[in-house]
Design a protein around this motif. Structure first.
Motif: not given
Length: 199
Positions: A56, A59, A73, A75, A80-82
């Motif tokens: 993160e 990012y 993103v 959830h 959270p994964w971007y």
């Protein structure tokens, strides 16, 4: 002038198989754009091949530098994964044609960034039952299967690829991946025709 072919579809719709074939097609000569993600690397994935893997903080740094073209993103069950595309100096639409995998949302943002005349949507579709079976088989191969996340993704696809959102994106052509060979032929012909168009 080049174009960016934007391949998208719900999870387990066959995007990876189509993507690999299109990249290997000598007649199309498409260049790869490697996206970025903060999600953990999966079994069999290689840094810089499927994705550039970061965290993160990585990012946020790219975003602060104004280099993020589009980002979304998720959830997830794990946090959270971007997923995002970066203007990292490897995209030159004045000279080359590119191939990208993304979502309907990321397509919209990328088309806004480069211009709709430069970004060509290719939307894959497949029966939900077949997709669920494929997703389960893929997840079972992981060292630590993430069934909760698989289910979350499957359900989220119904919202992310709703008919309303597809219409809003201006997508009027879909490719049904019932038979991979037939689907690939249709997609190749479509891409060839779009690459021949004047900008």
């Amino acid at each position: 002038m080049g174009k960016m072919i934007y391949l998208m579809g719900k999870s387990a719709s066959g995007k990876n198989a189509v993507y690999t074939h299109l990249l290997e097609s000598k007649s199309l000569n498409l260049k790869k754009v490697v996206p970025y993600t903060t999600r953990p690397i999966r079994a069999g994935e290689v840094e810089g091949v499927e994705y550039h893997f970061t965290d993160e903080a990585g990012y946020k740094k790219l975003e602060d530098e104004g280099r993020v073209i589009e980002a979304r993103v998720y959830h997830t069950y794990y946090g959270p994964w971007y997923y995002f595309m970066v203007d990292d100096g490897n995209i030159d639409l004045s000279r080359e044609n590119y191939l990208v995998i993304g979502t309907l949302e990321s397509y919209q943002k990328t088309a806004g960034y480069f211009g709709r005349d430069k970004v060509v949507p290719v939307l894959l579709e497949l029966d939900d039952g077949v997709r669920l079976k494929r997703a389960l088989e893929r997840e079972m191969k992981e060292d630590v299967p993430g069934y909760e996340e698989m289910c979350r993704r499957f359900l989220a696809d119904s919202v992310d690829f709703s008919e309303e959102k597809i219409r809003e994106a201006g997508i009027d052509r879909r490719f049904f991946n019932n038979e991979l060979g037939v689907c690939l032929d249709e997609i190749e012909k479509y891409i060839t025709s779009r690459l021949c168009e004047e900008n």
